[in-house]
Design an enzyme around this catalytic site. Structure first.
Site, mmCIF file in Angstrom:
data_model
loop_
_atom_site.group_PDB
_atom_site.id
_atom_site.type_symbol
_atom_site.label_atom_id
_atom_site.label_comp_id
_atom_site.label_asym_id
_atom_site.label_seq_id
_atom_site.Cartn_x
_atom_site.Cartn_y
_atom_site.Cartn_z
ATOM 1 N N SER A 96 0.828 -1.249 -0.137
ATOM 2 C CA SER A 96 0.021 -0.008 0.016
ATOM 3 C C SER A 96 0.735 1.166 0.184
ATOM 4 C CB SER A 96 -0.998 0.030 1.178
ATOM 5 O OG SER A 96 -0.434 -0.373 2.326
ATOM 6 N N HIS B 134 -5.361 -3.962 -2.599
ATOM 7 C CA HIS B 134 -4.768 -2.836 -3.559
ATOM 8 C C HIS B 134 -4.941 -3.596 -4.813
ATOM 9 C CE1 HIS B 134 -4.656 0.549 -1.096
ATOM 10 N NE2 HIS B 134 -4.017 -0.266 -0.246
ATOM 11 N N LYS C 156 -11.973 -0.672 -1.785
ATOM 12 C CA LYS C 156 -10.942 0.147 -2.528
ATOM 13 C C LYS C 156 -11.581 -0.045 -4.170
ATOM 14 C CE LYS C 156 -7.490 0.145 0.878
ATOM 15 N NZ LYS C 156 -7.012 -0.547 1.570
HETATM 16 C C1 LIG Z 1 -6.885 -0.947 3.065
HETATM 17 C C2 LIG Z 1 -6.368 -2.115 3.379
HETATM 18 C C3 LIG Z 1 -6.774 -3.104 4.514
HETATM 19 C C4 LIG Z 1 -8.043 -2.643 5.050
HETATM 20 O O1 LIG Z 1 -9.263 -2.702 4.416
HETATM 21 P P1 LIG Z 1 -10.721 -2.406 4.944
HETATM 22 O O2 LIG Z 1 -11.593 -2.813 4.202
HETATM 23 O O3 LIG Z 1 -10.417 -0.670 4.767
HETATM 24 O O4 LIG Z 1 -10.511 -2.432 6.478
HETATM 25 C C5 LIG Z 1 -6.287 -4.230 4.505
HETATM 26 N N1 LIG Z 1 -4.964 -4.523 3.904
HETATM 27 C C6 LIG Z 1 -4.559 -3.645 2.977
HETATM 28 C C7 LIG Z 1 -3.172 -4.000 2.539
HETATM 29 C C8 LIG Z 1 -5.283 -2.435 2.772
HETATM 30 O O5 LIG Z 1 -4.387 -1.472 1.993
#
Ligand SMILES: *Cc1c(COP(=O)(O)O)cnc(C)c1O
Length: 388
Positions: free
Chosen positions: A178, A206, A235
């Site tokens: 990320s 992602h 996302k």
């Molecule tokens: C955003 C993210 C999460 C968390 O997901 P949410 O649904 O927002 O709780 C978990 N792992 C990674 C790598 C992320 O980028």
């Protein structure tokens, strides 16, 4: 209590780590009003623009009227509807696994896997740059955790080699990292896992919707089948919720043992309906995915030509390296003055000296918006003496 907390907050401020909220006064499109100031957003996770897609809004609205706003309970009590089940089947078919299980968030899905699966005496091998939710999951797990250098397969192999006598081993990695925009070498990870009898857990937050021909994520990108695939709907899918995909036994096990599944109120059925439609669109929107990655390529190529150091692979996450935290913060505030919203990422989120502007691109960014972004990067970079 307030005095004690104020003192601690003062320390946070002194360390330059104080955070505060910004208010978005519009739907998450490429142009929004942030604290009443018009900005082009280059930091959204809404990679395919689905968060405001009318087909999703319509699906959610229809089910909202039929089922109401809240689900009323956990999945195992009164909070399970046909829409939760339909969505889980849809996720499984999208991810090409036997089954899937829905969670309220990706964070909780990671917690579920890492606290329910590994037992005492097992070892988790965790990439140095894994997401905070994986790190927290490792901390809460009964297994020991060994951190390996970011996507360094030699280091991972060395560490696997040194723990041959452990009970069970799990390699835990983000699919797309990320903060770095790097893609985990899942093909090589799978090979190592097979040689060293380890299981593979991938958090594809992602990559879901973005990587692979149909947007199925890193598994499709590398043509591999990890043991556990975790994802989020928040996302590229544009909605909310998390999921785990894998074998039917894995899903049945998590349903019975994952505390973040058992003791959590389920997400509302309307949200499930929106996600369901989003997955249909994602499978069919190869052209949009292609456009997205073309835009990434264009921005990266241009920034590198200007003289910037840009990290990462071909993903919508574009880290532009700034070095010191102060430089990144100054750059970000200059961007904001020019109407571009992109945050400075500083330690402890990234290593010292590797502060950066983290840009993300979406399929909805227009060529004018991208041209403006590049113009402003050229301007500010010269003003601050970062490029010539
Ligand atoms: C955003 C993210 C999460 C968390 O997901 P949410 O649904 O927002 O709780 C978990 N792992 C990674 C790598 C992320 O980028």
């Amino acid at each position: 209590m307030n005095e004690w907390l104020s003192q601690r907050l003062e320390k946070t401020k002194e360390a330059g780590l104080y955070r505060k909220l910004r208010t978005m006064n519009t739907a998450p499109r490429t142009k929004v009003y942030i604290d009443d100031q018009k900005q082009i957003v280059f930091s959204s996770n809404n990679y395919l623009g689905l968060a405001t897609e009318q087909q999703l809004v319509y699906a959610a609205e229809t089910i909202l009227h039929k089922f109401g706003v809240g689900s009323s309970g956990s999945r195992l009590t009164t909070g399970n509807t046909e829409w939760h089940e339909k969505l889980e089947e849809r996720i499984a078919s999208f991810k090409k696994t036997e089954a899937s299980l829905l969670f309220s968030s990706g964070y909780l899905a990671n917690m579920a896997v890492l606290t329910a699966l590994p037992e005492k005496g097992d070892v988790l091998f965790s990439d140095q740059f894994n997401h905070a939710s994986l790190i927290d999951g490792c901390r809460l797990s009964k297994a020991d955790t060994i951190v390996y250098r970011h996507i360094d397969m030699d280091d991972l192999e060395e560490k696997l080699n040194a723990t041959a006598s452990s009970q069970r081993r799990f390699i835990v990695t983000d699919g797309v990292f990320s903060m770095d925009g790097t893609i985990a070498p899942l093909d090589k990870i799978m090979e190592l896992a097979s040689s060293y009898h380890a299981y593979v857990i991938v958090d594809d937050a992602h990559a879901t919707g973005v990587l692979g021909e149909k947007g199925r994520g890193t598994s499709e990108y590398f043509h591999v089948s990890p043991d556990v695939v975790i994802g989020t709907l928040s996302k590229a899918v544009g909605t909310e919720g998390g999921f785990v995909s894998g074998s039917r036994v894995l899903i049945d096990f998590l349903l019975n043992h994952a505390r973040t599944f058992i003791f959590q109120t389920s997400i509302p059925p309307s949200s499930c309906a929106a996600s369901y439609v989003a997955l249909e669109i994602i499978e069919q929107s190869g052209a949009k995915r292609q456009q997205l990655l073309e835009k990434v390529k264009q921005i990266k190529t241009n920034l590198i030509e200007m003289g910037y150091v840009v990290k990462g692979d071909l993903t919508p996450i574009i880290p532009v390296m700034m070095g010191e935290a102060e430089t990144a913060v100054l750059f970000s505030s200059r961007l904001q003055d020019k109407g571009i919203f992109a945050p400075a990422i500083r330690p402890p989120t990234v290593p010292i000296g590797e502060s950066r502007i983290r840009l993300t691109v979406t399929a909805d960014h227009s060529s004018e918006e991208i041209a403006y972004l590049l113009k402003v990067f050229n301007l500010i970079g010269k003003e601050l003496g970062l490029i010539t």
